[in-house]
Design a protein around this motif. Sequence first.
Motif, PDB file in Angstrom:
ATOM      1  N   ARG A  77       2.829   0.305  -2.228  1.00  0.00           N
ATOM      2  CA  ARG A  77       1.517   0.354  -2.870  1.00  0.00           C
ATOM      3  C   ARG A  77       0.497  -0.263  -1.945  1.00  0.00           C
ATOM      4  O   ARG A  77       0.829  -1.110  -1.125  1.00  0.00           O
ATOM      5  CB  ARG A  77       1.544  -0.452  -4.190  1.00  0.00           C
ATOM      6  N   THR A 134      -3.426  -0.016   0.367  1.00  0.00           N
ATOM      7  CA  THR A 134      -4.205   0.800   1.292  1.00  0.00           C
ATOM      8  C   THR A 134      -4.256   0.108   2.648  1.00  0.00           C
ATOM      9  O   THR A 134      -4.438  -1.101   2.726  1.00  0.00           O
ATOM     10  CB  THR A 134      -5.645   0.985   0.761  1.00  0.00           C
ATOM     11  N   ASP A 170      -3.021   4.295  -1.835  1.00  0.00           N
ATOM     12  CA  ASP A 170      -2.539   4.713  -3.154  1.00  0.00           C
ATOM     13  C   ASP A 170      -3.720   4.981  -4.085  1.00  0.00           C
ATOM     14  O   ASP A 170      -3.525   5.133  -5.285  1.00  0.00           O
ATOM     15  CB  ASP A 170      -1.584   3.677  -3.746  1.00  0.00           C
ATOM     16  N   LYS A 200       0.768   5.475  -6.222  1.00  0.00           N
ATOM     17  CA  LYS A 200       1.562   6.349  -5.354  1.00  0.00           C
ATOM     18  C   LYS A 200       0.874   6.449  -3.996  1.00  0.00           C
ATOM     19  O   LYS A 200      -0.281   6.845  -3.915  1.00  0.00           O
ATOM     20  CB  LYS A 200       1.716   7.737  -5.981  1.00  0.00           C
ATOM     21  N   VAL A 201       1.615   6.081  -2.955  1.00  0.00           N
ATOM     22  CA  VAL A 201       0.995   5.998  -1.635  1.00  0.00           C
ATOM     23  C   VAL A 201       1.040   7.339  -0.918  1.00  0.00           C
ATOM     24  O   VAL A 201       2.084   7.986  -0.845  1.00  0.00           O
ATOM     25  CB  VAL A 201       1.714   4.935  -0.773  1.00  0.00           C
TER      26      VAL A 201
END
Length: 252
Positions: A57, A59, A70, A75-76
């Motif tokens: 998870r 950024t 994400d 959701k990445v």
Amino acid sequence: MNMIKAVSIYKQFNQLEVLKGISLAVDKGEVIAIIGPSGSGKSTFLRCLNRLETIDRGTIEIEGDVLATDHGEGKVNYAAETEVRKICRRMGMVFQQFNLFPHLTVLENLIEAPITVKGMRQEAIVPKAEDLLRKVGLAEKRDVYPSRLSGGQKQRVAIARALAMNPDIMLFDEPTSALDPELTGEVLKTMRQLAEEHMTMIVVTHEMAFAREVANRVIFMDNGEIVEEGLPATIFGSPSQPRTKAFLNKVL
Ligand SMILES: Nc1ncnc2c1ncn2[C@@H]1O[C@H](COP(=O)(O)OP(=O)(O)OP(=O)(O)O)[C@@H](O)[C@H]1O
Ligand SMILES: [Mg+2]
């Protein structure tokens, strides 16, 4: 724009939560030292920044480009593979264990990636590589194999090799902890020089004196979290968190 912007990074290995919401923004020319006990997630965090590990998870943006995000939803999504490689190439990484190619000479170690990855011409990269070897004090080792070098020399070659790719950011993961104490100084000197040239750097280190002297900011990690961060004088002189105090009491 930050050179590195990591927001709420989570990572687990099987059931083990190793990073629990790490956020860090690094500006151009900053030198960040990350300290903390063994197993606190320091290496994992560095490895996530250049996608040697994937995140669960959060950024990660490098110089404004999204490596992974994400979207704040869990959701990445990673950038496309070519974009990921392009972004990660802007970061040079130096490991505890040097990772030089044993079958290549010192010079060949430096020019291999610029030629194969960047498509540079031999005529362009060799003089640059020679300059870098001079800079780390190893011009005379140009044609020897890594097995003939001391640990400190190997590590300086590894630094020169990373610099040969012309990175905007350098990540160091305990670059001196495999070295005998008398060889540590020469490697730290090379890193200090890079800092003075305003290279953007994140350095995971056990060298508290180095962190205190060279870093603009010190991050204390414990148990997958950033417990405390601040100016070296503050973190080492008057830490506010009990966990930071306990750690520093042990290592200083
Ligand atoms: N590939 C992996 N698979 C499973 N567990 C892992 C993996 N890599 C790291 N870990 C675990 O994640 C935790 C954090 O490890 P990490 O290497 O990031 O810690 P560290 O802070 O760098 O420690 P040290 O100071 O000893 O280098 C540890 O418990 C480690 O065992
Ligand atoms: Mg580590």
